[in-house]
Design a protein around this motif. Structure first.
Motif, PDB file in Angstrom:
ATOM      1  N   TYR A   1      16.491  38.906  15.065  1.00 48.88           N
ATOM      2  CA  TYR A   1      17.332  40.105  15.073  1.00 48.88           C
ATOM      3  C   TYR A   1      18.425  39.885  16.107  1.00 48.88           C
ATOM      4  O   TYR A   1      18.169  39.897  17.303  1.00 48.88           O
ATOM      5  CB  TYR A   1      16.495  41.332  15.412  1.00 48.88           C
ATOM      6  CG  TYR A   1      17.226  42.668  15.368  1.00 48.88           C
ATOM      7  CD1 TYR A   1      18.463  42.818  14.749  1.00 48.88           C
ATOM      8  CD2 TYR A   1      16.654  43.799  15.948  1.00 48.88           C
ATOM      9  CE1 TYR A   1      19.114  44.040  14.711  1.00 48.88           C
ATOM     10  CE2 TYR A   1      17.290  45.035  15.911  1.00 48.88           C
ATOM     11  CZ  TYR A   1      18.517  45.150  15.296  1.00 48.88           C
ATOM     12  OH  TYR A   1      19.161  46.373  15.256  1.00 48.88           O
ATOM     13  N   GLN A   2      19.646  39.641  15.639  1.00 49.57           N
ATOM     14  CA  GLN A   2      20.795  39.439  16.522  1.00 49.57           C
ATOM     15  C   GLN A   2      21.415  40.800  16.804  1.00 49.57           C
ATOM     16  O   GLN A   2      22.126  41.363  15.975  1.00 49.57           O
ATOM     17  CB  GLN A   2      21.825  38.526  15.840  1.00 49.57           C
ATOM     18  CG  GLN A   2      21.487  37.050  15.918  1.00 49.57           C
ATOM     19  CD  GLN A   2      22.208  36.364  17.068  1.00 49.57           C
ATOM     20  OE1 GLN A   2      22.434  36.955  18.117  1.00 49.57           O
ATOM     21  NE2 GLN A   2      22.557  35.112  16.884  1.00 49.57           N
ATOM     22  N   SER A   3      21.149  41.327  17.978  1.00 48.54           N
ATOM     23  CA  SER A   3      21.661  42.639  18.336  1.00 48.54           C
ATOM     24  C   SER A   3      23.021  42.518  19.018  1.00 48.54           C
ATOM     25  O   SER A   3      23.481  41.422  19.343  1.00 48.54           O
ATOM     26  CB  SER A   3      20.670  43.351  19.260  1.00 48.54           C
ATOM     27  OG  SER A   3      21.078  44.672  19.514  1.00 48.54           O
ATOM     28  N   THR A   4      23.667  43.656  19.220  1.00 47.05           N
ATOM     29  CA  THR A   4      24.926  43.724  19.959  1.00 47.05           C
ATOM     30  C   THR A   4      24.662  44.466  21.262  1.00 47.05           C
ATOM     31  O   THR A   4      24.064  45.544  21.242  1.00 47.05           O
ATOM     32  CB  THR A   4      26.002  44.479  19.154  1.00 47.05           C
ATOM     33  OG1 THR A   4      26.075  43.945  17.834  1.00 47.05           O
ATOM     34  CG2 THR A   4      27.356  44.351  19.821  1.00 47.05           C
ATOM     35  N   ILE A   5      25.061  43.897  22.397  1.00 44.25           N
ATOM     36  CA  ILE A   5      24.804  44.588  23.657  1.00 44.25           C
ATOM     37  C   ILE A   5      25.614  45.884  23.709  1.00 44.25           C
ATOM     38  O   ILE A   5      26.626  46.033  23.031  1.00 44.25           O
ATOM     39  CB  ILE A   5      25.101  43.693  24.879  1.00 44.25           C
ATOM     40  CG1 ILE A   5      26.570  43.280  24.934  1.00 44.25           C
ATOM     41  CG2 ILE A   5      24.204  42.475  24.888  1.00 44.25           C
ATOM     42  CD1 ILE A   5      26.935  42.520  26.207  1.00 44.25           C
ATOM     43  N   ALA A   6      25.158  46.804  24.519  1.00 46.83           N
ATOM     44  CA  ALA A   6      25.657  48.186  24.524  1.00 46.83           C
ATOM     45  C   ALA A   6      27.182  48.263  24.518  1.00 46.83           C
ATOM     46  O   ALA A   6      27.853  47.651  25.355  1.00 46.83           O
ATOM     47  CB  ALA A   6      25.113  48.928  25.740  1.00 46.83           C
TER      48      ALA A   6
ATOM     49  N   ASP B   1      20.131  51.139  25.151  1.00 49.58           N
ATOM     50  CA  ASP B   1      20.544  50.644  23.841  1.00 49.58           C
ATOM     51  C   ASP B   1      19.617  49.525  23.372  1.00 49.58           C
ATOM     52  O   ASP B   1      19.231  49.477  22.196  1.00 49.58           O
ATOM     53  CB  ASP B   1      21.990  50.147  23.905  1.00 49.58           C
ATOM     54  CG  ASP B   1      22.533  49.790  22.534  1.00 49.58           C
ATOM     55  OD1 ASP B   1      22.933  50.709  21.802  1.00 49.58           O
ATOM     56  OD2 ASP B   1      22.540  48.592  22.192  1.00 49.58           O
ATOM     57  N   ALA B   2      19.246  48.618  24.278  1.00 48.23           N
ATOM     58  CA  ALA B   2      18.337  47.532  23.905  1.00 48.23           C
ATOM     59  C   ALA B   2      16.971  48.078  23.497  1.00 48.23           C
ATOM     60  O   ALA B   2      16.340  47.572  22.555  1.00 48.23           O
ATOM     61  CB  ALA B   2      18.196  46.552  25.072  1.00 48.23           C
ATOM     62  N   LYS B   3      16.503  49.113  24.179  1.00 42.94           N
ATOM     63  CA  LYS B   3      15.220  49.722  23.815  1.00 42.94           C
ATOM     64  C   LYS B   3      15.297  50.371  22.434  1.00 42.94           C
ATOM     65  O   LYS B   3      14.324  50.341  21.664  1.00 42.94           O
ATOM     66  CB  LYS B   3      14.805  50.738  24.876  1.00 42.94           C
ATOM     67  CG  LYS B   3      14.416  50.084  26.197  1.00 42.94           C
ATOM     68  CD  LYS B   3      14.266  51.084  27.324  1.00 42.94           C
ATOM     69  CE  LYS B   3      13.008  51.891  27.212  1.00 42.94           C
ATOM     70  NZ  LYS B   3      12.787  52.730  28.417  1.00 42.94           N
TER      71      LYS B   3
ATOM     72  N   GLY C   1      15.753  42.627  31.276  1.00 41.41           N
ATOM     73  CA  GLY C   1      15.524  44.044  31.525  1.00 41.41           C
ATOM     74  C   GLY C   1      14.681  44.696  30.454  1.00 41.41           C
ATOM     75  O   GLY C   1      13.804  45.520  30.750  1.00 41.41           O
ATOM     76  N   LEU C   2      14.927  44.329  29.194  1.00 43.99           N
ATOM     77  CA  LEU C   2      14.142  44.892  28.101  1.00 43.99           C
ATOM     78  C   LEU C   2      12.688  44.449  28.198  1.00 43.99           C
ATOM     79  O   LEU C   2      11.766  45.259  28.015  1.00 43.99           O
ATOM     80  CB  LEU C   2      14.741  44.471  26.762  1.00 43.99           C
ATOM     81  CG  LEU C   2      14.017  44.973  25.511  1.00 43.99           C
ATOM     82  CD1 LEU C   2      13.950  46.491  25.482  1.00 43.99           C
ATOM     83  CD2 LEU C   2      14.697  44.436  24.248  1.00 43.99           C
TER      84      LEU C   2
END
Length: 391
Positions: free
Chosen positions: A83-88, A186-188, A215-216
């Protein structure tokens, strides 16, 4: 690291996870500031196919999820869901409005900005800088000179800067408003997208994304079973640069990063520094990370993340329980801060050891160990899956 067992997601688990991610993507589609090419994406194996776990990936500051697409493909091809997320905030344009940043409260910002507006020396400085759009940011001497001028105009600037420098300074909330915590919230939320996905979750990140990955994991040790952090940006590189960012950041001065067409307020970097120092390096996060296996990779050719801070942090989170791994590329290796993609050039350098880096990332996630000799080798190891050459 106690390597998690292979698991086999069922059809409904895959579909439920996809629906959660698609719901997030639809919310981006509806936003007027959506940023093209910055959407999150996923690589999932078919239902009923065994997987080694799911890797959440977080890109660097001002970049986009595809910054690490080669690594994502490699891990997917070798048994992981990705899962390639986008940072906040980075899925949106207009960084001054949408990205995490630290701002001076109006009672302090307005008088200071008025002094800047009336100062002919600074106005000339900003005018000259504005006429050179190719300049990503002021040079080192320019930054030092700007700090000196700000302090001369407003002696309280030192108190303001000190309130940011120390993560426990009670004056921070007195002077500032900040959205740096959005990096974690946002990561959570993105981790919650994977609620239905069985098996272990691993976080992998570069630069600011490395800080987010750490941090996550610290906030959800029940769910995240391992971390790989490439040059995590926990504090801005260099005392003078960090002081400049913390002092000039809340004053609407802008720079540009990997996306040359997208300028951001320096206060966005102040938020990065604040997130690393007050959240990721907090005593509670350190205690949590002492239970989570972590592989940290640094480079001596660093121009973004403070390397001494990262070294101390790695020592703090290491214990006999988590069997962490640490690797440092030396100056002679000519590996830059953005070390994951071989085509990404910084300081006229790129990572020629990227294939070995991918292999050892895979080894750490699957075996809980790293072959340090392979990390510095231009030839790939034979006992882990090979990495295809860059096209």
């Amino acid at each position: 690291m106690n390597v998690a067992a292979v698991t086999t997601p069922a059809l409904e688990q895959i579909n439920q996870t996809k629906r959660a991610i698609e719901h997030h993507i639809q919310s981006i589609d509806r936003h007027p500031d959506r940023r093209e090419g910055a959407y999150p994406y996923y690589l999932f194996h078919e239902p009923g196919q065994p997987i080694r776990g799911t890797v959440m990936m977080f890109h660097g500051f001002s970049a986009k999820p595809h910054q690490m697409w080669r690594l994502a493909d490699y891990l997917f091809q070798n048994g992981f869901n990705v899962y390639q997320s986008t940072i906040a905030g980075h899925v949106l344009t207009n960084p001054a409005k949408n990205w995490c940043q630290v701002d001076l409260k109006p009672p302090y910002a307005d008088p200071l900005r008025e002094k800047l507006r009336r100062d002919p020396i600074l106005q000339d400085f900003f005018k000259n800088f504005a006429t050179h759009p190719d300049a990503a940011r002021p040079g080192f001497i320019q930054q030092i000179a700007l700090m000196a001028r700000l302090v001369a105009l407003e002696p309280r600037s030192l108190d303001i800067m000190n309130a940011i420098e120390s993560p426990n300074n009670p004056d921070f909330d007195h002077y500032f408003t900040s959205s740096h915590l959005h990096y974690l919230t946002d990561a959570k939320a993105r981790l919650e997208d994977l609620h239905a996905m069985p098996g272990a979750i691993y976080t992998v990140g570069l630069s600011v994304g490395g800080a987010v990955a750490l941090g996550l994991a610290a906030s959800r040790p029940d769910r995240v079973k391992g971390v790989v952090a490439y040059a995590p940006l926990l504090r801005i590189h260099g005392k003078e640069r960090r002081q400049y960012v913390n002092l000039a950041g809340p004053l609407d001065i802008s720079e540009s990063g990997w996306d040359a067409n997208l300028r951001f307020p320096v206060g966005a970097l102040t938020a990065v520094d604040r997130f690393g120092s007050s959240v990721v390096m907090s005593p509670s996060a350190v205690r949590s990370l002492q239970t989570i296996p972590t592989f940290m990779v640094l480079t001596e050719n660093e121009d973004a993340a403070d390397i001494d801070t990262n070294k101390r942090f790695f020592q703090d989170i290491s214990s006999e329980r988590n069997r962490n791994a640490f690797y440092l590329y030396l100056l002679k290796d000519q590996v830059p801060h953005p070390m994951v993609d071989p085509t990404e050039v910084s300081q006229n350098m790129s990572n020629h050891f990227w294939q070995s880096l991918y292999q050892e990332t895979f080894r750490f996630l699957t075996e809980g160990r790293v072959n340090m000799d392979n990390m510095g080798s231009l030839s790939q190891a034979q006992d882990v899956p090979p990495v295809a050459n860059a096209n």
